[in-house]
Design an enzyme around this catalytic site. Structure first.
Site, PDB file in Angstrom:
ATOM      1  N   LYS A 176      73.204  -6.585  67.551  1.00  0.00           N
ATOM      2  CA  LYS A 176      74.704  -6.892  67.278  1.00  0.00           C
ATOM      3  C   LYS A 176      75.471  -6.265  68.568  1.00  0.00           C
ATOM      4  CE  LYS A 176      75.494  -9.198  64.612  1.00  0.00           C
ATOM      5  NZ  LYS A 176      74.973 -10.380  64.601  1.00  0.00           N
ATOM      6  N   GLY A 177      74.698  -6.005  69.635  1.00  0.00           N
ATOM      7  CA  GLY A 177      75.374  -5.465  70.770  1.00  0.00           C
ATOM      8  C   GLY A 177      75.919  -6.612  71.704  1.00  0.00           C
ATOM      9  N   GLY A 383      80.618 -13.575  66.347  1.00  0.00           N
ATOM     10  CA  GLY A 383      82.006 -13.501  66.255  1.00  0.00           C
ATOM     11  C   GLY A 383      82.718 -13.765  64.808  1.00  0.00           C
ATOM     12  N   THR A 385      84.330 -12.802  61.229  1.00  0.00           N
ATOM     13  CA  THR A 385      85.260 -11.790  61.109  1.00  0.00           C
ATOM     14  C   THR A 385      84.790 -10.898  60.478  1.00  0.00           C
ATOM     15  OG1 THR A 385      86.994 -13.833  60.991  1.00  0.00           O
ATOM     16  CG2 THR A 385      87.565 -11.878  60.148  1.00  0.00           C
TER      17      THR A 385
HETATM   18  N1  LIG Z   1      80.356 -14.861  74.697  1.00  0.00           N
HETATM   19  C1  LIG Z   1      80.150 -14.295  73.284  1.00  0.00           C
HETATM   20  N2  LIG Z   1      80.086 -15.092  72.391  1.00  0.00           N
HETATM   21  C2  LIG Z   1      79.993 -14.821  71.055  1.00  0.00           C
HETATM   22  N3  LIG Z   1      79.811 -13.516  70.632  1.00  0.00           N
HETATM   23  C3  LIG Z   1      79.515 -12.591  71.770  1.00  0.00           C
HETATM   24  C4  LIG Z   1      79.814 -13.000  73.148  1.00  0.00           C
HETATM   25  N4  LIG Z   1      79.571 -11.828  73.798  1.00  0.00           N
HETATM   26  C5  LIG Z   1      79.565 -10.906  73.018  1.00  0.00           C
HETATM   27  N5  LIG Z   1      79.258 -11.180  71.895  1.00  0.00           N
HETATM   28  C6  LIG Z   1      79.129 -10.362  70.831  1.00  0.00           C
HETATM   29  O1  LIG Z   1      77.640 -10.325  70.551  1.00  0.00           O
HETATM   30  C7  LIG Z   1      77.565 -10.051  69.084  1.00  0.00           C
HETATM   31  C8  LIG Z   1      76.454 -10.251  68.362  1.00  0.00           C
HETATM   32  O2  LIG Z   1      75.444  -9.491  68.979  1.00  0.00           O
HETATM   33  P1  LIG Z   1      73.980  -9.966  69.318  1.00  0.00           P
HETATM   34  O3  LIG Z   1      73.751 -11.278  69.856  1.00  0.00           O
HETATM   35  O4  LIG Z   1      73.151  -8.998  69.924  1.00  0.00           O
HETATM   36  O5  LIG Z   1      73.281 -10.077  67.853  1.00  0.00           O
HETATM   37  S1  LIG Z   1      71.699 -10.258  67.206  1.00  0.00           S
HETATM   38  O6  LIG Z   1      71.354  -8.716  67.155  1.00  0.00           O
HETATM   39  O7  LIG Z   1      71.079 -10.798  68.238  1.00  0.00           O
HETATM   40  O8  LIG Z   1      71.949 -10.833  65.989  1.00  0.00           O
HETATM   41  C9  LIG Z   1      78.724 -10.527  68.398  1.00  0.00           C
HETATM   42  O9  LIG Z   1      79.399  -9.748  67.337  1.00  0.00           O
HETATM   43  P2  LIG Z   1      80.258 -10.004  66.024  1.00  0.00           P
HETATM   44  O10 LIG Z   1      81.351 -10.370  66.955  1.00  0.00           O
HETATM   45  O11 LIG Z   1      80.248  -8.805  65.507  1.00  0.00           O
HETATM   46  O12 LIG Z   1      79.603 -11.209  65.512  1.00  0.00           O
HETATM   47  C10 LIG Z   1      79.979 -10.720  69.465  1.00  0.00           C
HETATM   48  O13 LIG Z   1      80.945  -9.866  69.213  1.00  0.00           O
END
Ligand SMILES: Nc1ncnc2c1ncn2[C@@H]1O[C@H](COP(=O)(O)OS(=O)(=O)O)[C@@H](OP(=O)(O)O)[C@H]1O
Length: 425
Positions: A176-177, A383, A385
């Site tokens: 989730k990073g 992303g 909520t």
């Molecule tokens: N460009 C872009 N588009 C969408 N989301 C973005 C982006 N950059 C960073 N993030 C943030 O990435 C979070 C998900 O992290 P991961 O991809 O590491 O998740 S996972 O571990 O593979 O499930 C996800 O977390 P959440 O917002 O909590 O869903 C996003 O905040």
């Protein structure tokens, strides 16, 4: 009666949780609470200072020497660990084709989206994009990723020739990073080819051997870098040793994010699939009245970055690990990508020209590549909520993480400024 913390840690989907029951990964951490000297290549952090910060029941506070009491763990690694949700990969790694539980993970790759008529944004990027339907693209991604060695949803334009090689660089965390965003952005570089799904070689599939792993990789030409991302590596005890034994010069990338927000994001992911789970506030505490945070809950534990990093520094010098700010990856993706390309020894080709900010999604997205008709944003599983969390719980969690964060800043030489953030999403 369900133990929801265990339910939360159970596999959920390809990207984030896995498609089949998986054996519990090894326990995290090493002799963290001993006054060990980690990372001889780097520095000797005052580990003893962290002892008193650890989330043990009051009677077990290690700094007081009460660990001798029956039932008290002697070290953090003895706190019972719930398994991490992670990703066993697509069909090649056990997902039945078309399985609903396997869909979302593949949808985490940047989606080729339909242009929404009339949603003009700028002359350069052409249009806003609609939030894509996950399923159709997911199926496409899954079928492309369906066999080991397939491109796995690669967005690279490199033709499919060359040789399969073991990766020279890995995105090892954190869950989730922002690991998916980083992987998809670096794949826009012509000198990078990456497997789109998470191979989970160094945690779940290690017994399959290096040839299996090599076969999972896309073909590369001489000079191209092979990459993969599996965020659970960062919290897998055996991963550093195993990666070191594959190639001690492997470059490692960790995308880190405010651990409080990260924990909420982790919880949000589970909540989206299991709406009946208890609240975050309930799960976060061993004893809320006493203010005892439950650090054995993986959503909390993953964010103790200093603990996990210490394990990596036993095998890799700090110079071989790049820490990417998950926050800046959203606010300044080109800036973070410049650092990533420098670290990988690549020409800075992925620049601000590759990104646009999609107001609908609230995230940067990749502009359309020359050979494609649509820009690419990540799917709906990114992303989400976040639920509103009791501010007092946020406050307690911040206090809990602070010493670990400070230690992490000292270890990495980077201040991620999580303490200065006003509020969590
Ligand atoms: N460009 C872009 N588009 C969408 N989301 C973005 C982006 N950059 C960073 N993030 C943030 O990435 C979070 C998900 O992290 P991961 O991809 O590491 O998740 S996972 O571990 O593979 O499930 C996800 O977390 P959440 O917002 O909590 O869903 C996003 O905040």
């Amino acid at each position: 009666m369900w133990n929801w913390k265990e339910v939360m840690a159970a596999p959920e989907n390809c990207e984030e949780g896995g498609c089949q029951p998986q054996p519990a990964p090894p326990r995290l951490g090493r002799e963290f609470l001993e006054d060990a000297t980690p990372g001889t290549q780097t520095m000797n952090p005052p580990w003893s200072k962290l002892r008193s910060c650890l989330p043990l029941p009051t009677v077990c506070h290690l700094s007081s020497g009460s660990q001798k009491k029956a039932g008290c763990p002697k070290k953090l690694s003895q706190i019972p660990i719930r398994p991490e949700p992670s990703d066993p990969g697509p069909a090649a790694w056990g997902c039945p084709r078309g399985s609903v539980s396997c869909r979302e993970g593949a949808a985490d790759t940047w989606l080729r989206t339909q242009l929404a008529p009339g949603e003009v944004i700028t002359a350069q990027s052409g249009a806003f994009e609609r939030d894509p339907q996950e399923s159709s693209t997911t199926d496409e991604e899954l079928s492309r990723a369906g066999s080991p060695g397939s491109r796995g949803g690669s967005s690279s334009t490199t033709p499919d020739y060359g040789e399969k090689r073991l990766p020279q660089a890995l995105i090892i965390g954190v869950k989730k990073g922002g690991t998916r965003a980083l992987l998809e952005a670096i794949r826009a570089h012509p000198d990078v080819r990456a497997v789109g799904t998470e191979p989970h070689f160094f945690d779940r599939n290690y017994e399959k051997g290096l040839e299996w792993y090599r076969n999972v990789m896309p073909k590369t030409l001489e000079g191209q870098i092979t990459m993969e991302k599996t965020p659970s590596y960062f919290v897998t005890n055996e991963a550093p040793r195993r990666i070191h034994s594959m190639a001690k010069d492997t470059k490692l990338i960790v995308v880190v994010r405010n651990p409080v927000t990260r924990a909420i994001s982790d919880y949000t992911q589970t909540l989206s699939k299991k709406p009946e789970i208890p609240t975050f506030e309930v799960l976060a505490f061993k004893n809320r009245t006493l203010g005892l945070i439950d650090a054995s809950w993986s959503a909390i534990r993953i964010g103790i970055y200093a603990l996990h990093l210490e394990n990596w520094l036993q095998y890799f010098p700090l110079s071989q690990i790049l820490f990417v700010s998950g926050e800046r990856l959203i606010t300044d993706p080109a800036g973070e990508m410049a650092k990533v390309q420098d670290f990988l020894g690549l020409k800075r080709i992925v620049t601000e020209k590759h990104f646009y900010f999609n107001k609908t999604k609230g995230f940067p997205c990749l502009k359309k590549p020359e050979d494609s008709s649509a820009p690419r944003c990540l799917g709906k599983s990114k992303g989400r909520t976040h639920p509103k969390i009791d501010p007092d719980v946020i406050h307690r969690l911040r206090k809990f993480y602070k010493p670990f964060n400070v230690m992490f800043y000292q270890m990495t030489g980077q201040d991620f400024q999580w303490e200065q953030e006003e509020s969590d999403k």
